[in-house]
Structure formats: C-alpha cells, structure tokens
Design a protein around this motif. Structure first.
Motif, PDB file in Angstrom:
ATOM      1  N   CYS A 243       0.816  -1.212   0.000  1.00  0.00           N
ATOM      2  CA  CYS A 243       0.000   0.000   0.000  1.00  0.00           C
ATOM      3  C   CYS A 243       0.844   1.255   0.000  1.00  0.00           C
ATOM      4  CB  CYS A 243      -0.945  -0.004   1.208  1.00  0.00           C
ATOM      5  SG  CYS A 243      -2.145  -1.360   1.188  1.00  0.00           S
ATOM      6  N   ASP A 244       2.056   1.170   0.602  1.00  0.00           N
ATOM      7  CA  ASP A 244       2.922   2.352   0.645  1.00  0.00           C
ATOM      8  C   ASP A 244       3.926   2.393  -0.510  1.00  0.00           C
ATOM      9  OD1 ASP A 244       4.595   0.291   1.326  1.00  0.00           O
ATOM     10  OD2 ASP A 244       5.247   1.122   3.233  1.00  0.00           O
ATOM     11  N   GLY A 245       3.791   1.479  -1.469  1.00  0.00           N
ATOM     12  CA  GLY A 245       4.677   1.476  -2.622  1.00  0.00           C
ATOM     13  C   GLY A 245       6.037   0.847  -2.386  1.00  0.00           C
ATOM     14  N   ALA A 246       6.246   0.236  -1.189  1.00  0.00           N
ATOM     15  CA  ALA A 246       7.537  -0.417  -0.894  1.00  0.00           C
ATOM     16  C   ALA A 246       7.642  -1.738  -1.648  1.00  0.00           C
ATOM     17  CB  ALA A 246       7.669  -0.641   0.613  1.00  0.00           C
ATOM     18  N   ASP A 247       8.850  -2.302  -1.603  1.00  0.00           N
ATOM     19  CA  ASP A 247       9.122  -3.563  -2.297  1.00  0.00           C
ATOM     20  C   ASP A 247       8.693  -4.736  -1.403  1.00  0.00           C
ATOM     21  OD1 ASP A 247      10.045  -5.655  -3.779  1.00  0.00           O
ATOM     22  OD2 ASP A 247      12.173  -5.138  -3.614  1.00  0.00           O
TER      23      ASP A 247
END
Length: 252
Positions: A243-247
C-alpha cells in the motif's frame, strides 16, 4: 611443760583453720569463674540466635524480591515480544544481520532491539505452486519490482499462477474492500486489499470471494482472473503491491 604443749596445740589448730579458709576461698573463686563462663556462653548463644533469626528473614525476603523481579522482567519481555513473534519475526539487536528487514516498535527493551522479519515470512499465495515465483520477462514485460514499464516503473511484484488458480492469504489480517487500477493503455485490474497491524497489500488480477472480514494466513481469498484473453502469450500472474509502494520482495 604444760604451757609448751598448749602452745603447740593452739598453733596446729590455727594452721588447720587457716588451711580450711584458704581451701574455701579457692572453691568459691572456681565456682564464680565457672558461673561467669556459663553466663558468658549463654549470652553469646543468645546473641548468635538473635542475629541468625534477624538475618534469616532479611535474606529470604531479598531472595524473594530477586526472584519476583526476574519473573517480572521475563514476563514483561515475553508480552512485549508478542507483536513480533505473532508475525513470525525474531526480536534481536538491530546490529545483527537480518535476512529480511527490521520492523520498529515491535519488541520490548531498548530501541535498538527490533523485530527481524525473515525472508519468506509470508505463505505461498498461489495454491497450485510450492513457492512464490516472480514472473520472468516475456513479450509483455517483466514482473520484478521496479521493472521498466511504459513511461514508469513497476511498483509491484508479479507472482506466477495458473488461470483460475486459488489465491490464498499471505498473512493473517482483515480484508479492507475492493481495489482497482488502470495501466497507461487503459486496461483495468481489479482485486482486494488485505492488511493487519504491520502489513498492507493490494492483490490485483483476482476475483475475491468477499471484500471484508477477517482472514487467516493460508485461507482462500478467491481465484486468479485469466489474462490470456487480453494479452496473448503473457505469463499468467497475480500482482502484489504494498500500500505504501515499498518492495514486497523480502516477504515473499
């Protein structure tokens, strides 16, 4: 003559009386010394008894306090580590190498003691596969995180799965409604959001059985929608996005 005999008798009587007096005085002195020794011994014994009785409760109380404090620290530590252990993590100083990544504020103790989430902490999403295999490159692109796409980077990971294959929950959490996105070409991808206290993911290219409520790790969420009808020759896959765009790679 009689006077001389009387003088001798009187002298002998005096010697006898003097000897008796000396003997009596000696016996009295010995009895006094014996009584004094017995008294000193009794006083010493009483003092030792009082001292021992005074120290014994103090020592016992100190041991009880130490044991109680130790139990309290252990119990507090275990309760404080639950947030990490229930996520299959390990609490350890962050100076140690963690094969996955560290999560803050999940462990008791110093701030440097953090939760190490190991690689592969999530279960397999595609029920028909033994592991989470990232989609390799095909004629339509690559499935790794940050792969190049048309005018952008792929901020998700594509996991190989068969068309209509069952998709399982990677971790225990709650479903938080439907999600959808469109690519630059106008193609729409539908899915569902799954989250818990630590993780939040969006899973695309699937048809969920439901969109809300709690789910357990490994529970069936739905099935994979077919992609071959729109993209001939593409490797069938689901799309996993944080959701936060992390890997998400360290967890799969």
């Amino acid at each position: 003559m009689l006077l001389k005999v009387g003088f001798i008798a009187a002298l002998m009587a005096c010697c006898v009386l003097l000897s008796c007096a000396v003997e009596q005085k000696k016996r009295g002195s010995e009895e006094l010394q014996s009584h004094k020794k017995n008294t000193d011994s009794d006083i010493k014994v009483k003092r030792n008894y009082i001292t021992a009785n005074d120290r014994r409760p103090e020592a016992a109380t100190l041991r009880k306090k130490v044991i109680k404090a130790a139990k309290t620290r252990v119990a507090t530590g275990l309760r404080g580590d639950i947030s990490c252990t229930r996520l299959a993590g390990i609490c350890q100083p962050n100076r140690y190498i963690c094969q996955g990544r560290y999560l803050k504020d999940k462990c008791s103790g110093a701030r440097t003691r953090q939760c190490c989430m190991p690689v592969g902490a999530w279960s397999v999403l595609c029920a028909s596969h033994h592991n989470n295999r990232v989609r390799a490159c095909d004629t339509h692109g690559c499935g790794a995180f940050n792969s190049e796409r048309v005018n952008s980077l792929h901020k998700a990971v594509d996991l190989v799965c068969d068309d209509y294959g069952i998709i399982n929950a990677p971790f225990t959490g709650s479903l938080a409604g439907p999600v959808s996105r469109k690519d630059p070409s106008g193609n729409q991808y539908d899915g569902v959001k799954l989250l818990n206290d630590v993780h939040c993911v969006k899973i695309f290219n699937i048809r969920p059985h439901r969109y809300s409520g709690p789910v357990a790790r490994g529970e069936a969420l739905g099935y994979l929608l077919p992609l071959q009808e729109r993209f001939s020759g593409i490797t069938s896959h689901l799309e996993l996005q944080m959701c936060d765009g992390a890997d998400p790679s360290p967890f799969i």
